[in-house]
Each structure stands twice: as C-alpha cells, then as structure tokens.
Design an enzyme around this catalytic site. Structure first.
Site, mmCIF file in Angstrom:
data_model
loop_
_atom_site.group_PDB
_atom_site.id
_atom_site.type_symbol
_atom_site.label_atom_id
_atom_site.label_comp_id
_atom_site.label_asym_id
_atom_site.label_seq_id
_atom_site.Cartn_x
_atom_site.Cartn_y
_atom_site.Cartn_z
ATOM 1 N N ASP A 269 0.839 -1.197 0.000
ATOM 2 C CA ASP A 269 0.000 0.000 0.000
ATOM 3 C C ASP A 269 0.875 1.248 0.000
ATOM 4 O OD1 ASP A 269 -1.944 1.903 0.248
ATOM 5 O OD2 ASP A 269 -2.470 1.431 2.332
ATOM 6 N N LYS A 276 1.647 7.914 0.374
ATOM 7 C CA LYS A 276 2.053 7.950 1.780
ATOM 8 C C LYS A 276 3.429 8.601 1.904
ATOM 9 C CE LYS A 276 -0.248 3.715 3.434
ATOM 10 N NZ LYS A 276 -1.108 4.347 4.445
ATOM 11 N N ASP A 346 -5.672 6.442 -0.648
ATOM 12 C CA ASP A 346 -5.051 5.664 0.421
ATOM 13 C C ASP A 346 -6.102 4.976 1.304
ATOM 14 O OD1 ASP A 346 -2.998 4.582 1.883
ATOM 15 O OD2 ASP A 346 -2.534 6.436 2.994
ATOM 16 N N ARG A 350 -11.108 -0.506 2.154
ATOM 17 C CA ARG A 350 -12.571 -0.600 2.159
ATOM 18 C C ARG A 350 -13.121 -0.810 0.756
ATOM 19 N NH1 ARG A 350 -12.788 5.195 5.031
ATOM 20 N NH2 ARG A 350 -10.794 4.357 5.728
HETATM 21 N N1 BES Z 1 -3.182 0.218 5.196
HETATM 22 C C1 BES Z 1 -3.545 1.459 5.747
HETATM 23 C C2 BES Z 1 -3.795 1.402 7.252
HETATM 24 C C3 BES Z 1 -2.612 1.055 8.103
HETATM 25 C C4 BES Z 1 -1.867 2.042 8.698
HETATM 26 C C5 BES Z 1 -2.302 -0.263 8.346
HETATM 27 C C6 BES Z 1 -0.795 1.716 9.504
HETATM 28 C C7 BES Z 1 -1.224 -0.587 9.162
HETATM 29 C C8 BES Z 1 -0.478 0.400 9.732
HETATM 30 C C9 BES Z 1 -4.815 1.959 5.083
HETATM 31 O O1 BES Z 1 -5.005 1.582 3.769
HETATM 32 C C10 BES Z 1 -4.750 3.435 5.087
HETATM 33 O O2 BES Z 1 -3.897 3.963 4.427
HETATM 34 N N2 BES Z 1 -5.656 4.087 5.818
HETATM 35 C C11 BES Z 1 -5.692 5.488 5.894
HETATM 36 C C12 BES Z 1 -7.127 5.926 5.759
HETATM 37 C C13 BES Z 1 -7.310 7.395 5.580
HETATM 38 C C14 BES Z 1 -6.746 7.825 4.231
HETATM 39 C C15 BES Z 1 -8.781 7.715 5.660
HETATM 40 C C16 BES Z 1 -5.115 5.898 7.229
HETATM 41 O O3 BES Z 1 -5.298 5.166 8.207
HETATM 42 O O4 BES Z 1 -4.441 6.904 7.299
HETATM 43 ZN ZN ZN Z 2 -4.063 -0.181 3.191
HETATM 44 MN MN MN Z 3 -4.038 2.910 2.402
#
Ligand code: BES
Ligand code: ZN
Ligand code: MN
Length: 500
Positions: A269, A276, A346, A350
C-alpha cells in the site's frame, strides 16, 4: 515483469513434535535443552528427581532459592550447563494444575524462545497442561529466515515425554494444526512485496488444494464480469493483476450455510496517488494481513478437519501510483451497484472489501461473516498494538467472538457503530465518499463496510492494523508478524459452527 519477482521462498513450518512415554534414563545423555516441571512449593516429579540426582542436588538448590523468592505459576527459570549432564540447559517450568491454558502456553513459549537450534526434551509427566505447553513451545519457536543466505536449517527435534503420550498427542494435534495455520499467516505477512505479489500469494493459496481445500482464483476478467469495479480500481495502477481467491472447507453438513471469512489483501500500500510519506512506508508489506489471517484460519480448519463449513475470500491487489491509477475525485460503481467517490486513494482497503463482502453474500448466503483488514492507522491511535478493533451488527455473534479471543489471549476490543458516523460518508455527487474525515477514522471505515452487509447477516469487522505485525516480541511470537486472530477464529469455528 517476472524478472523483478524474486522466486517464491519456501515456507516456515513448525518443528514436528514427537510424544513418548517417560524414560528417565535419557536425561543423562540428552544434548540441547531438557525441560522439567516443578510445583509452586518446589515439588519434583520422577523426571525432576532424576535430573536432580544427575546434577548432584544443584537443581534442588536452585529451586529452593526460587521458592523462597516466590515461585509463580507459569514462571520458567533455567539452569545453564548443569554439571553431571550433557545438556546445555535445564528449563524448569512451574505449572501447577491450578494454572491456566494461557499460563501453560506462555511458559512453553519461554522454552521455545530459548532453544535456538537446539533439541528440546520435555518431561511433562501427567500434567493436564502438556498439550498447551507444547503449543507454546512451537508457536514461539518461529523465525522468518527465508531471505537469510547464511541461515542454518533448524534440525533440533522437539520431544515430549509424558505418562499418556497417546492422549497428549491427540490433544495436541488440533493445536498443532492451528500453529501451522499461524505460521502460514506469519510467513505471508512477513514476506516482502516483491516476493509476495498478488500472483505468488494466489499460488500459495492454490497450493492448499493439497490439504483438502477447494481453491478458485478469480482473475481480472472474472472480476470485471462480476462488476467488482471498486476492487479493480484499487489495483489498476499496479503491474500485478488483481485477484480474488475463494477457499472452501466443507467439513460440515452438506448444504449448511458457511461461515464466511473475508480478508483485505493489499500486497503493498503506497497510498496510490494520495501517496504515503516515505518514512515507514516499508511497513505496508503487511497490508495483506487480513487476507493472510483468513488463509491461516483456512489452513488450520483444513488440517484439523473441522466439522464445519467455512469459506475464505480474499481480495489481492497492489495499491500503486501510476498513469493508470485511480485519481482522487474518481467515481466508481461497486458490485452492489452503489457508487463511491474516491477522495483519498489511500483509503483503499474498504474499496477492496466492499466488493469481496458483497460477493461473499451473493454467492454463499453465509450464516455469518467476519472480515479482517489492516484498515486504519486510526485504530492504532485508539487501541495501540494490544487490541484489534471489533465492530459488529450482532451482539450475540460479537460476544461469541470476544469470548473466543479472550480464551486465546488475543486482544480484541469492541468499538461502536451508529447512524451519525455513517452520515459522515455522504457525498454530494455519488452514493458515498470513501473517507469520513479525521474524527473516528476507524469507525467511519467500518460504517463504509457495513453499507455492504445485508441487514440479516451477522457480521464482525476486525481492524487488525495494530496487531497483525508488531515491532516488539509478544508472549507467543517474535517481533514481526504475530498471526493474530488465527487462534481466536479457529476457536470461534469450533465453538459455534462445528457439529458433533
Ligand atoms: N493500510 C492502511 C492502514 C494502516 C496504517 C495499516 C498503519 C497498518 C499500519 C490503510 O489503507 C490506510 O492507508 N488508511 C488510511 C485511511 C485514511 C486515508 C482515511 C489511514 O489510516 O491513514
Ligand atoms: Zn491499506
Ligand atoms: Mn491505504
């Protein structure tokens, strides 16, 4: 393309354990580690007494010092290089009948942690905790070494001597099946993203046909046909093709509605166009942890031939920025038919899960459904690395899971759902947005998923972002992938879905 994919590495399997009658003559010659039991008052069984004689009383003296200081159930201490023995160490485990399965496993884990490559000869007499100690040893004795060129093969055997080896072996068998499932999950989660691509991931799952699972790999054409456009949207910027893998274990009554397990399998990701930050991005190799856990549970139920119907469905994609990637602002239509405005690429998990959840319900009409995903960073802010976030539309089902997780010592904490949170997903131009803003980020993610769960399907969403892989060791695992949830879900299957 293929030349940048390293060869799929061999998998880590638990060291197999042999069970035999106690033979106290073996202690003198045993190399490696010897493990014995002691009561809280320092009582030794026949094995312990033999070891004490061999060490000319050194064992008793060491124990007396510990008893004076207070010897607690579950404690383990070590006599290194005992005189009169060939062994490198004697691990002394305090485990009265009044201990608990969790204490027994944690104690076994201390022995497993210390062993390195040495053999272990454990003398567990008539302890009621023999199978659990064994599981603890095996679970903690995990090392991900596939990419260490100088790693020596782990040849040291694990042997359990006890009064009723047939009974202990029978009790340990399902636990060791779960250990093997846990190792499978840990390997998948630890594997780097150039090795574990969507393709090699699917291959490792397809290989589970050999243990009796029915495995289908749906390719991009199939997914397009099914209308899984939100899932495909996430993977469209990657050179690795998106896939959905369906694993079926039909050990229950024919035609009985299965338990469905659905997993997020983002093999890497980057965030996509909503890229990121560089620092820590390498951790996103674990973003397939939900799919990895589903795979581990499927392996466990198949290996122990659970009398239940369970289907595992994982969405395997890679979230990359590229000229073909989805853009912030794009609107895509899900398999359900609802449209989603993708405001942050990101928030991709979902988008994968909503199509996988809908497919699970349309195809299998499951009795209940559990999804697992490393879904939000916000759950780590809320619960740290101690508990997964648990969201559910069904109190009885949720409580059954929480009970199973507690019995397995896997942290799980229920979080709320509610209309006010769901309202945060309203979009001016589509049926919903894929983000709800910073407040309650884990809850709005769960609300998004719930929009794809039919009202009459009991459902649990597990946000495992904080627990799937950790930077410090845990009682039953070294640092890195934990395999969180394999034991709890296997127990949920046993408690709630198995026929006798
Ligand atoms: N894979 C990430 C969540 C994650 C963060 C998993 C740290 C393990 C460790 C997920 O896809 C993500 O990026 N979520 C975002 C959502 C936001 C953009 C609404 C997040 O948590 O920042
Ligand atoms: Zn993710
Ligand atoms: Mn993500």
């Amino acid at each position: 393309m293929n030349d940048i994919i390293e060869k799929a590495s061999p998998m880590t399997t638990p060291t197999s354990v042999t069970f035999a009658n106690t033979d106290i003559d073996r202690f003198a010659q045993a190399s490696g580690r010897v493990a014995i039991l002691v009561g809280t008052e320092g009582q030794l069984d026949i094995s312990g007494r033999r070891v004490n004689r061999l060490t000319k009383g050194a064992l008793k003296r060491a124990i007396e010092a510990k008893v004076d200081a207070g010897l607690k159930p579950g404690a383990v201490f070590t006599l290194a290089y005992p005189t009169g023995m060939e062994a490198e160490a004697v691990d002394v485990i305090c485990l009265p009948r009044s201990a608990s399965a969790q204490k027994a496993r944690a104690a076994g884990a201390q022995v497993g942690k210390k062993r390195g490559k040495s053999e272990i000869l454990m003398a567990l007499g008539n302890s009621k905790w023999a199978a659990d100690v064994t599981l603890g040893v095996v679970l903690r004795d995990y090392q991900f070494q596939d990419h260490k060129t100088d790693a020596e093969p782990r040849t040291g055997a694990i042997e359990v001597m006890c009064n009723d080896p047939d009974a202990v072996s029978a009790a340990a068998a399902p636990l060791l099946a779960v250990a093997e499932g846990t190792f499978f999950t840990r390997d998948l989660v630890n594997e780097p993203a150039n090795v574990l691509t969507t393709t090699t991931f699917a291959e490792r799952l397809a290989a589970m046909e050999s243990i009796g699972l029915k495995v289908e790999v749906l390719e991009e054409d199939d997914l397009a046909e099914l209308g899984m456009r939100t899932l495909l949207a996430v993977g469209q910027g990657s050179a690795s093709p998106s896939k959905v893998v369906v694993m079926q274990w039909n050990g229950g009554e024919e035609g009985a509605a299965p338990l469905a397990l659905v997993g997020k399998g983002v093999v890497f990701d980057t965030g996509g166009i909503s890229l990121k930050p560089a620092a820590g991005m390498e951790d996103m190799t674990m973003d397939m942890g939900g799919a990895g856990t589903v795979a581990g549970v499927m392996r466990a139920v198949a290996l122990r031939k659970a009398r239940a119907n369970v289907v595992g469905i994982v969405g395997l994609v890679e979230n990359m920025p590229s000229g073909t990637a989805i853009r912030p602002g794009d609107v895509v239509t899900s398999m359900k038919g609802d449209t989603v405005e993708i405001l942050n690429t990101d928030a991709e998990g979902r988008l994968v899960l909503c199509d996988a959840l809908w497919y699970a319900q349309e195809r299998f009409a499951p009795a209940a459904m559990v999804d697992l995903a490393t879904l939000t960073g916000a759950i780590i802010i809320g619960l740290g690395h101690e508990n997964a976030g648990v969201f559910s539309n069904d109190d009885a089902f949720c409580n059954a899971f929480l009970k199973a997780a507690a019995a397995e010592n896997e942290g799980a904490w229920r979080m709320p759902l509610g209309q006010a949170y769901d309202d945060l997903l309203k979009s001016p131009i589509a049926d919903m947005k894929n983000i709800g803003g910073r407040p309650a980020g884990s809850i709005t993610a769960a609300q998004f998923l719930q929009r794809f769960v039919k009202d009459d399907v009991p459902w649990i969403h597990l946000d495992i972002a904080g627990v799937a892989s950790v930077k410090t060791e845990t009682p039953l695992a070294p640092k890195g992938a934990t395999g969180w949830g394999v034991r709890a879900l296997d127990r949920l299957v046993a408690d709630r879905y198995e026929t006798d």
